[in-house]
Write an enzyme that holds these catalytic residues in place. Structure first.
Site, mmCIF file in Angstrom:
data_model
loop_
_atom_site.group_PDB
_atom_site.id
_atom_site.type_symbol
_atom_site.label_atom_id
_atom_site.label_comp_id
_atom_site.label_asym_id
_atom_site.label_seq_id
_atom_site.Cartn_x
_atom_site.Cartn_y
_atom_site.Cartn_z
ATOM 1 C CG HIS A 17 29.940 44.827 40.998
ATOM 2 N ND1 HIS A 17 29.684 43.480 41.002
ATOM 3 C CD2 HIS A 17 31.028 44.988 40.214
ATOM 4 C CE1 HIS A 17 30.574 42.844 40.252
ATOM 5 N NE2 HIS A 17 31.409 43.737 39.764
ATOM 6 C CE LYS A 41 34.358 37.444 31.874
ATOM 7 N NZ LYS A 41 34.490 38.828 32.318
ATOM 8 N NE ARG A 90 38.903 44.155 42.088
ATOM 9 C CZ ARG A 90 38.629 43.097 41.344
ATOM 10 N NH1 ARG A 90 37.773 42.206 41.771
ATOM 11 N NH2 ARG A 90 39.195 42.940 40.169
ATOM 12 C CB SER A 128 31.798 38.272 39.807
ATOM 13 O OG SER A 128 31.236 39.550 39.871
HETATM 14 O O1 PNS Z 1 33.358 43.557 34.848
HETATM 15 P P1 PNS Z 1 34.418 43.503 33.788
HETATM 16 O O2 PNS Z 1 34.365 42.151 33.098
HETATM 17 O O3 PNS Z 1 35.770 43.827 34.340
HETATM 18 O O4 PNS Z 1 34.079 44.631 32.688
HETATM 19 C C1 PNS Z 1 34.874 44.815 31.543
HETATM 20 C C2 PNS Z 1 34.247 45.861 30.571
HETATM 21 C C3 PNS Z 1 32.791 45.564 30.353
HETATM 22 C C4 PNS Z 1 34.370 47.226 31.166
HETATM 23 C C5 PNS Z 1 35.050 45.825 29.255
HETATM 24 O O5 PNS Z 1 35.255 44.494 28.881
HETATM 25 C C6 PNS Z 1 34.354 46.559 28.106
HETATM 26 O O6 PNS Z 1 34.169 47.750 28.143
HETATM 27 N N1 PNS Z 1 33.954 45.781 27.071
HETATM 28 C C7 PNS Z 1 33.265 46.295 25.900
HETATM 29 C C8 PNS Z 1 34.178 46.307 24.671
HETATM 30 C C9 PNS Z 1 35.036 47.561 24.699
HETATM 31 O O7 PNS Z 1 34.558 48.651 24.495
HETATM 32 N N2 PNS Z 1 36.337 47.415 25.083
HETATM 33 C C10 PNS Z 1 37.214 48.548 25.344
HETATM 34 C C11 PNS Z 1 38.112 48.883 24.209
HETATM 35 S S1 PNS Z 1 39.500 47.803 24.271
#
Ligand code: PNS
Length: 159
Positions: A17, A41, A90, A128
């Site tokens: 990150h 979560k 990745r 993570s």
């Molecule tokens: O580190 P992560 O868990 O891969 O991050 C995922 C993240 C935060 C990018 C994603 O879950 C997100 O943007 N969540 C907020 C809700 C949203 O806007 N979802 C996208 C439309 S489906």
């Protein structure tokens, strides 16, 4: 002013990150590192703990801010007047999910674009979840996360 959001769970933040944060902060005027509030979560660290960890690690960067957000990412982007979302890729396995989310975000907010940065090779395997797993079995995590947060992770996984 070019503003971008780098969203994620950061539970905990890893060198992968931090690599994306450092590189993307050079591409824009202002970068918001946005920690997702997701009560569904199960997380190792609370939102406040994650924001604090990131803020301390990134305190040396003038153009990086750390905040939490709940709800839709595009609503947070609108609130901050940010037109870019940054995500790290990745491997090809990340691509399908990331493509779907980026297209969804652009469908619900046409002004937003997602910038994909390929993760530096040395962190291509890192996540993570893997850090938490290695720490929970007493493994050495010093190659994956900054030294300052190792005691916090070890204390938490031992609970
Ligand atoms: O580190 P992560 O868990 O891969 O991050 C995922 C993240 C935060 C990018 C994603 O879950 C997100 O943007 N969540 C907020 C809700 C949203 O806007 N979802 C996208 C439309 S489906």
């Amino acid at each position: 002013m070019k503003r971008a959001i780098y969203p994620g769970s950061f539970d905990p933040v890893t060198f992968g990150h931090l690599d994306i944060i450092e590189r993307s902060s050079k591409l824009v005027d202002e970068l918001y590192v946005a920690v997702l509030v997701n009560s569904a979560k199960k997380s190792l660290f609370s939102i406040d703990e994650r924001v604090k960890m990131l803020s301390e690690l990134l305190s040396g960067y003038d153009n990086i801010k750390v905040e939490s957000f709940g709800g839709l990412l595009v609503d947070f982007a609108k609130e901050k007047d940010a037109k870019f979302i940054v995500r790290g890729l990745r491997a090809v396995t990340d691509f399908e999910y990331e493509l779907q989310i980026s297209q969804m975000n652009r469908t619900i907010y046409s002004e937003i674009d997602t910038l994909f940065l390929t993760t530096s090779l040395e962190y291509a395997y890192l996540s993570s979840s893997i850090v938490k797993e290695v720490a929970s079995y007493g493994g050495d995590i010093s190659h994956f996360v900054p030294e300052s947060i190792i005691p916090l992770i070890l204390e938490r996984v031992r609970r």
